[in-house]
Structure formats: structure tokens, C-alpha cells
Design a protein around this motif. Structure first.
Motif, PDB file in Angstrom:
ATOM      1  N   MET A 188      33.762  37.155  26.205  1.00 56.38           N
ATOM      2  CA  MET A 188      34.653  37.397  27.332  1.00 56.38           C
ATOM      3  C   MET A 188      34.857  36.187  28.230  1.00 56.38           C
ATOM      4  N   GLY A 189      34.016  35.186  28.093  1.00 57.83           N
ATOM      5  CA  GLY A 189      33.977  34.118  29.079  1.00 57.83           C
ATOM      6  C   GLY A 189      35.248  33.320  29.223  1.00 57.83           C
ATOM      7  N   GLU A 190      35.937  33.049  28.116  1.00 59.38           N
ATOM      8  CA  GLU A 190      37.148  32.237  28.167  1.00 59.38           C
ATOM      9  C   GLU A 190      38.409  33.079  28.167  1.00 59.38           C
ATOM     10  N   LEU A 191      38.454  34.136  27.388  1.00 60.27           N
ATOM     11  CA  LEU A 191      39.656  34.961  27.324  1.00 60.27           C
ATOM     12  C   LEU A 191      39.945  35.620  28.667  1.00 60.27           C
ATOM     13  N   PHE A 192      38.888  36.070  29.363  1.00 66.32           N
ATOM     14  CA  PHE A 192      39.072  36.715  30.661  1.00 66.32           C
ATOM     15  C   PHE A 192      39.213  35.651  31.743  1.00 66.32           C
ATOM     16  N   LYS A 193      40.128  35.913  32.667  1.00 62.95           N
ATOM     17  CA  LYS A 193      40.372  35.004  33.788  1.00 62.95           C
ATOM     18  C   LYS A 193      40.217  35.784  35.096  1.00 62.95           C
ATOM     19  N   VAL A 194      40.028  35.032  36.177  1.00 61.68           N
ATOM     20  CA  VAL A 194      39.993  35.607  37.527  1.00 61.68           C
ATOM     21  C   VAL A 194      41.060  34.893  38.343  1.00 61.68           C
ATOM     22  N   ILE A 195      41.945  35.670  38.947  1.00 60.57           N
ATOM     23  CA  ILE A 195      42.947  35.112  39.854  1.00 60.57           C
ATOM     24  C   ILE A 195      42.808  35.832  41.193  1.00 60.57           C
TER      25      ILE A 195
END
Length: 403
Positions: A374-381
Motif C-alpha cells: 500500500m505504501g506507494e499506490l496509496f497517496k495522502v492529499i
């Protein structure tokens, strides 16, 4: 509906009650298709499949969240994977509350209530002052699960939680949306033989649903034609190509950022910036379905019983928020956000010698952070109003420049 028309062999069959619910929804969708002249835009089909009152996937009684197919669930989210996710997210949430001088929280789509319980526990343990925690969720079944989770895990704080049937006109505090944007209905478009078509849904002679395409009309589809023209300019416009546009997610982002009078809004989801999302090699789009922890690409399987989702196009989300006058607080990968916020320090509070607790926690953190998980595919905006500068969670590795 002919249930065999869209029933991949790899998927377990639902029970008779669930099948009856799905058939009831299918009848409703067929009637709407007939009333519309035999063709329904895919975003409307997706809206009905997910949110039709009492029958849609999120508005009905499907289990949805869990660790394995045997418990009737379809997928697992970060808050279900590890309590360290909520404990870590609580740090930037607390910083945003303090920096904005606000004392309220609001969560969209709170799932089983694990994230709410974890945030409330962490904020209270850190003596962060807050007055209330509001939840917006369409599912009555999930609201009950959330109440049960909160009463079991944070009984002394559960009375601060309230459920909203509609958004407030204005809100001061911190807004949280974990895996909310990916569940917004999308429009589908297909370039076939160099001509763009909007992809919709029709009913076949046997009663099954099927994709049906109609040429794009610049007047009727004006909000999407600019993007489609850009795609023609940026890649081989003779090649066939299927993709999505995100009118609902953009509208939701504008609404939330307009509502936010002071504070911050965090959205955590899987996706890409525009130049990656609409890459020439992504020829089949990102539409995906989840049923009993199996992923497939047929949105017509068991309407109302499976999740239908797409990746998030984060450049558009950023533009939608900024258009309202909100500040773009930051954008980065989930791994970088959680590392900046101190997830490894949270893990270090568990004694490695206590293998029964430490090993599952370490494995969960690895999934949250790993590029292969999940570390790269998921983003936080995140967006903000009334906060000077940024937050520690975006201080290193911010990717705003990539949007």
C-alpha cells in the motif's frame, strides 16, 4: 436477471437472501434503463449499484470490511489492518486541530468505526482537546457497526460521536476521508477506431447487463471533451483506449473544501497524478470490482453485492480543492506520510520480545509502507484554511510538484 451471465467461476456464489436483494436491485436498474430509452450512463449504473437506498453495496447490508472471505467481507482497509494506522494519523490530525484552533472532527465513510475509535483513543491519550466527532455514512448497517465498535473500544468517548444525514453548511475542524474518493461514480469513455464514445449500460435479451457505447456529443458531454481532446493530443490517437472521468469525486472535493471554513481535510486513497493516470499504456482504465477478497473487472456481477471502484486522479482533486480558495496543504505517498508522522516510533512501543503482538504489528506496518503493497499506490492529499505553513507529515517527500 440471468445470474449466470455475469458470474465468474472463481467467485463464490451468494446465499439466497443476498441473491434476492441483488435481483431486486437489478429489476430497479432495468426499469431505469428502459425509462431512459435503453441506455444508461455508466456513472448512473455505478451510483445505483453502490448507493441505491437499502439495496446498493454501501447503502445495504453487505459486510464489506474484513480480513477474509469466510467472514463475508470483500476487502480490508488500513484501519482494519492495524491500529497503528489510526494512532499515527492522529498526530497530523492533532497538529491540524492545534494549528487551526479548532476542536471538531468529521469522517466520511467510517467503515466499521475502527479509524474513529483509534483516532479518539489517540487524541484523548495525547490530551488533544476536541469536542465532537461527526460521521457521515449512508449505510444504516455500518452505522450500527460503528456504534458497536466505539462502545466496545472507547466507551468513555463514544458519547462524543454523532451521525449526520447531511453535510453542515460550514465546518471548522478536521475532515477525514479514508478510501472515499475511489467509491465515487465515474463516467467511462472508450476511443474506438479513433472516435470517442461514452460507455453506458444496456439490457440484453436474456436480461443481463452489458456495456453499450454511443459517440461523444461535444454539446452533451462538454465537461469531458476537453480531457478527451488532451488525450488525443498526448498519445497515439489511433489506438483503442478506455478510461474514466471523475465528475462526482471532483464535485465532492469542491463541496468539502467549500464547507471547510477553518481547519484541514485529509483524503487517503489509491491513485495517480494526471500524467500517470492517463498514460498511453493504461489502455483499459482502472475500473475494478471486489467480491469476497477477489478482484475482477466485471461491474455487472451481483449488483449491490460487490464493490465497484476506480483509482483516484489526484491532479483533478487538487485543482478542485484549490478552485474553492482552499490551500493545498500537501500531497505524498502513504508510506512517506506515515513515516513522517511517526509510525515506526509507534511500532517501537511494542516489545519485540512479545512476538505474539509484535510480529503481527510489524507485518501490518510493512504492508502499509511497502512499495509492493500500500505504501506507494496509496497517496495522502490534504487541503486547509487558516493553517500557516504545512504539517510535519508533509515536511519530507511532498509531491505537490508532480500534480
Amino acid at each position: 436477471m440471468n445470474p449466470k451471465a455475469h458470474e465468474p467461476d472463481s467467485l463464490p456464489a451468494p446465499g439466497p437472501t443476498a441473491l434476492a436483494q441483488s435481483e431486486t436491485l437489478a429489476v430497479q436498474i432495468r426499469a431505469e434503463i428502459a425509462a431512459a430509452g435503453g441506455w444508461l450512463p455508466f456513472d448512473r449504473y455505478m451510483e445505483l449499484a453502490l448507493y441505491a437506498p437499502g439495496l446498493g453495496y454501501y447503502s445495504g447490508g453487505a459486510v464489506k470490511f474484513g480480513r477474509r472471505a469466510e467472514d463475508g467481507s470483500d476487502f480490508i482497509t488500513a484501519p482494519e489492518l492495524s491500529p497503528l494506522f489510526a494512532a499515527t494519523l492522529a498526530r497530523p490530525v492533532a497538529q491540524a486541530l492545534t494549528a487551526s484552533g479548532t476542536r471538531q472532527l468529521l469522517e466520511f465513510g467510517a467503515g466499521t468505526g475502527k479509524l474513529a475509535a483509534g483516532l479518539l483513543r489517540a487524541l484523548a491519550s495525547a490530551d488533544v482537546p476536541f469536542d465532537s466527532y461527526a460521521i457521515v455514512d449512508l449505510s444504516g448497517e455500518l452505522r450500527e457497526r460503528q456504534r458497536e465498535t466505539l462502545e466496545a473500544e472507547v466507551p468513555d468517548l463514544a458519547d462524543r460521536v454523532r451521525w449526520l444525514d447531511a453535510l453542515p453548511a460550514t465546518f471548522e475542524g478536521v475532515v477525514i476521508g479514508n478510501e472515499v474518493l475511489d467509491a465515487m461514480p465515474v463516467r467511462l469513455f472508450a476511443r474506438l477506431g479513433g472516435v470517442w464514445h461514452q460507455r453506458g449500460v444496456a439490457v440484453q435479451d436474456d436480461g443481463a447487463f452489458a456495456f453499450a457505447d454511443r459517440p461523444v456529443d461535444p454539446a452533451r458531454d462538454a465537461s469531458d471533451t476537453a480531457l478527451l481532446s488532451e488525450l488525443d493530443d498526448s498519445d497515439d490517437n489511433d489506438s483503442d483506449y478506455v478510461t474514466e472521468t471523475h465528475v462526482a469525486a471532483l464535485g465532492f472535493t469542491r463541496t468539502v473544501c467549500t464547507m471547510l471554513a477553518r481547519g484541514a481535510a485529509f483524503f487517503i486513497d489509491y491513485g495517480f497524478p494526471r500524467h500517470e493516470y492517463y498514460h498511453a499504456q493504461r489502455t483499459q482504465g482502472t475500473l475494478m470490482c471486489h467480491y469476497r477478497h477477489r478482484a475482477h473487472d466485471d461491474p455487472f456481477v451481483y449488483p449491490g453485492l460487490q464493490d465497484i471502484t476506480t483509482h483516484v486522479e489526484f491532479t483533478g482533486i487538487a485543482e478542485a480543492g484549490v478552485e474553492t480558495g482552499a490551500d493545498l496543504l500537501g500531497y505524498t505517498s502513504q508510506a512517506r506520510f506515515l513515516l513522517n508522522a511517526g509510525i515506526t516510533e509507534a511500532l517501537a512501543t511494542i516489545d519485540p520480545a512479545d512476538t505474539r503482538h509484535f510480529l503481527p504489528a510489524a507485518n501490518a506496518v510493512q504492508k502499509l509502507l511497502s512499495e509492493a503493497e500500500m505504501g506507494e499506490l496509496f497517496k495522502v492529499i490534504a487541503f486547509s484554511r487558516g493553517i500557516d505553513g504545512t504539517l510535519d507529515a508533509f515536511a519530507s517527500g511532498d509531491r505537490t510538484h508532480t500534480l
